[in-house]
Design a protein around this motif. Sequence first.
Motif, PDB file in Angstrom:
ATOM      1  N   ARG A 135      54.052  44.227  36.282  1.00  0.00           N
ATOM      2  CA  ARG A 135      53.739  43.003  35.561  1.00  0.00           C
ATOM      3  C   ARG A 135      53.384  41.899  36.556  1.00  0.00           C
ATOM      4  O   ARG A 135      53.911  41.853  37.665  1.00  0.00           O
ATOM      5  CB  ARG A 135      54.935  42.584  34.706  1.00  0.00           C
ATOM      6  CG  ARG A 135      55.351  43.656  33.706  1.00  0.00           C
ATOM      7  CD  ARG A 135      56.625  43.300  32.967  1.00  0.00           C
ATOM      8  NE  ARG A 135      57.137  44.474  32.262  1.00  0.00           N
ATOM      9  CZ  ARG A 135      58.231  44.467  31.511  1.00  0.00           C
ATOM     10  NH1 ARG A 135      58.931  43.358  31.360  1.00  0.00           N
ATOM     11  NH2 ARG A 135      58.635  45.575  30.914  1.00  0.00           N
ATOM     12  N   ASN A 136      52.486  41.012  36.144  1.00  0.00           N
ATOM     13  CA  ASN A 136      52.034  39.877  36.955  1.00  0.00           C
ATOM     14  C   ASN A 136      51.120  40.312  38.101  1.00  0.00           C
ATOM     15  O   ASN A 136      50.858  39.538  39.012  1.00  0.00           O
ATOM     16  CB  ASN A 136      53.216  39.075  37.524  1.00  0.00           C
ATOM     17  CG  ASN A 136      52.798  37.700  38.025  1.00  0.00           C
ATOM     18  OD1 ASN A 136      52.045  36.993  37.365  1.00  0.00           O
ATOM     19  ND2 ASN A 136      53.268  37.328  39.196  1.00  0.00           N
ATOM     20  N   SER A 137      50.610  41.527  38.040  1.00  0.00           N
ATOM     21  CA  SER A 137      49.764  42.040  39.126  1.00  0.00           C
ATOM     22  C   SER A 137      48.296  41.735  38.879  1.00  0.00           C
ATOM     23  O   SER A 137      47.880  41.393  37.774  1.00  0.00           O
ATOM     24  CB  SER A 137      49.955  43.556  39.239  1.00  0.00           C
ATOM     25  OG  SER A 137      49.576  44.197  38.020  1.00  0.00           O
ATOM     26  N   TYR A 138      47.500  41.887  39.948  1.00  0.00           N
ATOM     27  CA  TYR A 138      46.051  41.824  39.855  1.00  0.00           C
ATOM     28  C   TYR A 138      45.478  42.829  40.845  1.00  0.00           C
ATOM     29  O   TYR A 138      45.831  42.809  42.037  1.00  0.00           O
ATOM     30  CB  TYR A 138      45.515  40.428  40.184  1.00  0.00           C
ATOM     31  CG  TYR A 138      44.001  40.381  40.205  1.00  0.00           C
ATOM     32  CD1 TYR A 138      43.288  40.228  39.020  1.00  0.00           C
ATOM     33  CD2 TYR A 138      43.296  40.534  41.390  1.00  0.00           C
ATOM     34  CE1 TYR A 138      41.897  40.216  39.019  1.00  0.00           C
ATOM     35  CE2 TYR A 138      41.905  40.520  41.402  1.00  0.00           C
ATOM     36  CZ  TYR A 138      41.211  40.362  40.221  1.00  0.00           C
ATOM     37  OH  TYR A 138      39.843  40.358  40.225  1.00  0.00           O
ATOM     38  N   HIS A 139      44.586  43.708  40.367  1.00  0.00           N
ATOM     39  CA  HIS A 139      44.036  44.736  41.249  1.00  0.00           C
ATOM     40  C   HIS A 139      42.509  44.801  41.219  1.00  0.00           C
ATOM     41  O   HIS A 139      41.937  45.691  41.845  1.00  0.00           O
ATOM     42  CB  HIS A 139      44.618  46.102  40.889  1.00  0.00           C
ATOM     43  CG  HIS A 139      46.097  46.188  41.104  1.00  0.00           C
ATOM     44  ND1 HIS A 139      46.658  46.232  42.361  1.00  0.00           N
ATOM     45  CD2 HIS A 139      47.141  46.209  40.222  1.00  0.00           C
ATOM     46  CE1 HIS A 139      47.985  46.300  42.247  1.00  0.00           C
ATOM     47  NE2 HIS A 139      48.296  46.276  40.976  1.00  0.00           N
ATOM     48  N   GLY A 140      41.831  43.891  40.493  1.00  0.00           N
ATOM     49  CA  GLY A 140      40.382  43.882  40.538  1.00  0.00           C
ATOM     50  C   GLY A 140      39.746  43.786  39.172  1.00  0.00           C
ATOM     51  O   GLY A 140      40.418  43.727  38.143  1.00  0.00           O
ATOM     52  N   ARG A 141      38.406  43.810  39.169  1.00  0.00           N
ATOM     53  CA  ARG A 141      37.655  43.568  37.939  1.00  0.00           C
ATOM     54  C   ARG A 141      36.923  44.809  37.445  1.00  0.00           C
ATOM     55  O   ARG A 141      36.118  44.726  36.520  1.00  0.00           O
ATOM     56  CB  ARG A 141      36.642  42.444  38.153  1.00  0.00           C
ATOM     57  CG  ARG A 141      35.686  42.712  39.285  1.00  0.00           C
ATOM     58  CD  ARG A 141      34.503  41.759  39.303  1.00  0.00           C
ATOM     59  NE  ARG A 141      33.632  42.024  40.433  1.00  0.00           N
ATOM     60  CZ  ARG A 141      32.782  43.042  40.495  1.00  0.00           C
ATOM     61  NH1 ARG A 141      32.706  43.896  39.484  1.00  0.00           N
ATOM     62  NH2 ARG A 141      32.039  43.224  41.558  1.00  0.00           N
ATOM     63  N   ALA A 142      37.147  45.973  38.060  1.00  0.00           N
ATOM     64  CA  ALA A 142      36.532  47.206  37.572  1.00  0.00           C
ATOM     65  C   ALA A 142      37.357  47.770  36.413  1.00  0.00           C
ATOM     66  O   ALA A 142      38.442  47.275  36.105  1.00  0.00           O
ATOM     67  CB  ALA A 142      36.416  48.225  38.706  1.00  0.00           C
ATOM     68  N   GLY A 150      48.369  43.314  35.464  1.00  0.00           N
ATOM     69  CA  GLY A 150      49.405  42.861  34.539  1.00  0.00           C
ATOM     70  C   GLY A 150      49.416  41.368  34.330  1.00  0.00           C
ATOM     71  O   GLY A 150      50.479  40.729  34.372  1.00  0.00           O
ATOM     72  N   ASN A 151      48.241  40.801  34.125  1.00  0.00           N
ATOM     73  CA  ASN A 151      48.092  39.370  33.920  1.00  0.00           C
ATOM     74  C   ASN A 151      46.985  39.180  32.888  1.00  0.00           C
ATOM     75  O   ASN A 151      45.815  39.430  33.176  1.00  0.00           O
ATOM     76  CB  ASN A 151      47.724  38.691  35.250  1.00  0.00           C
ATOM     77  CG  ASN A 151      47.603  37.185  35.147  1.00  0.00           C
ATOM     78  OD1 ASN A 151      47.143  36.652  34.147  1.00  0.00           O
ATOM     79  ND2 ASN A 151      47.996  36.493  36.209  1.00  0.00           N
ATOM     80  N   ARG A 152      47.366  38.785  31.694  1.00  0.00           N
ATOM     81  CA  ARG A 152      46.407  38.734  30.587  1.00  0.00           C
ATOM     82  C   ARG A 152      45.200  37.861  30.894  1.00  0.00           C
ATOM     83  O   ARG A 152      44.092  38.127  30.435  1.00  0.00           O
ATOM     84  CB  ARG A 152      47.113  38.237  29.319  1.00  0.00           C
ATOM     85  CG  ARG A 152      46.231  38.318  28.077  1.00  0.00           C
ATOM     86  CD  ARG A 152      47.011  38.000  26.833  1.00  0.00           C
ATOM     87  NE  ARG A 152      47.552  36.649  26.850  1.00  0.00           N
ATOM     88  CZ  ARG A 152      48.339  36.156  25.911  1.00  0.00           C
ATOM     89  NH1 ARG A 152      48.720  36.918  24.905  1.00  0.00           N
ATOM     90  NH2 ARG A 152      48.790  34.914  25.984  1.00  0.00           N
ATOM     91  N   GLY A 153      45.391  36.811  31.680  1.00  0.00           N
ATOM     92  CA  GLY A 153      44.283  35.922  31.996  1.00  0.00           C
ATOM     93  C   GLY A 153      43.178  36.592  32.793  1.00  0.00           C
ATOM     94  O   GLY A 153      42.047  36.115  32.817  1.00  0.00           O
TER      95      GLY A 153
END
Length: 431
Positions: A135-142, A150-153
């Motif tokens: 949760r609260n993660s970001y791994h890219g736009r693919a 894990g970040n709805r925004g």
Amino acid sequence: MTTDDLLSRHRAVLPEWLTLYYDEPLEIVRGHGRRVTDADGREYLDFFAGILTNALGYDIAEISDAVRAQIDTGIWHTSTLYLIRRQVELAERIAELSGIPDARVFFTNSGSEANETALMLASQARRSTQVLAMRNSYHGRAFATIGVTGNRGWSASALSPLQVSWVQGGYRYRSPFRDLPDKEYIATYVADLREVIETTTAGDVACLIVEPVQGVGGFTMPPDGFYAAVKEVLDEYGILLISDEVQTGWGRTGSHFWGIAAHDVVPDAMTFAKGLGNGLAIGGVVATAPMMNSLGAKSISTFGGNPLATAGAHAAIDFLLSHDLQANAARLGERLRTRLRAAAEHCPALGDVRGKGLMIGLEFVSRDGSPDASAARQVLERTRELGLLVGQGGLYGNVVRLAPPMTLTADECDEGLDILISALGELAADR
């Protein structure tokens, strides 16, 4: 042409979802050292470094010379259908730096592509499309990386090629267990990990993908040692561990060359990008041979690891290591956090100052402790007016992110601190 004209053209032809900072967006046209100049001739001290990508700053002669030398050969590109000497040499170097035994390296063009590749390799190696993400993660736009973000925004679609189960533990400030001692905090979340595996999966999970310091999530992190305990559980189930080092790699955290090393863990794979090329488009995956070689089909990378990017990346690593920039990140990061924590005592809206090395998050809160994105926005805008560029992020948009180039000097550190503290003082007076 004015900046207003360029903004109108931008809005007419580029997507609405393409984020721009500031009420009056900025066009950066020149850079040197840790400073950039906009189209109106205004100079700024850069404390965000193109989202941590210009890790060494701007106009680094050694990198420019290496790129020019490659350009002079007339070979900017050949593709991986041909041998690329600089690619092989860079892969050898990264394999050695990774600490992964008998490592293999595959180059991509970005962190998103690197993470996409790592997820594909893990699913192939384990013959499973089940993955664990934080949760609260970001791994890219693919496609797959949005599925494990894990970040709805920042997650535009619920569709995914993967079946994702969500674990937690990285965002301690807003955790219900935030006040537990480190050992108990780790034990609580490791127990949750085991329960997630037992109750939400079929058991044959491919991997867990983690950011040692969650970047877009606001530079949040669990206590050191957390992922060592996590890895013990993963090993019981045969689950692979992927460490997303796109923001934490190359010594930026100060204490270690890779973010995951703070937990005394060697993962099955690490992904990297951003600071490796100091602005050149290069990323990649370094993984164990069995994981990397699990792909059961032919593949290439048209632009990944091209001669131009790998020449620049070689020079960037040389510069980083020869100038001991990891130690500089540790020293000046501590200086930043110490003064900002002192300033927080006089600014109730600044709820948390956290980070490692030159990755620092300032989390802003309302009087009741709820997230206050408007306060973060005010600091973002005011520091720009005073000549300093910072970033904004966090699950609720209420975190100012500081990530200066790792070549930052002590005088520049203090200059940026003075601007930040001035902006915090104005914020405190307003509220």
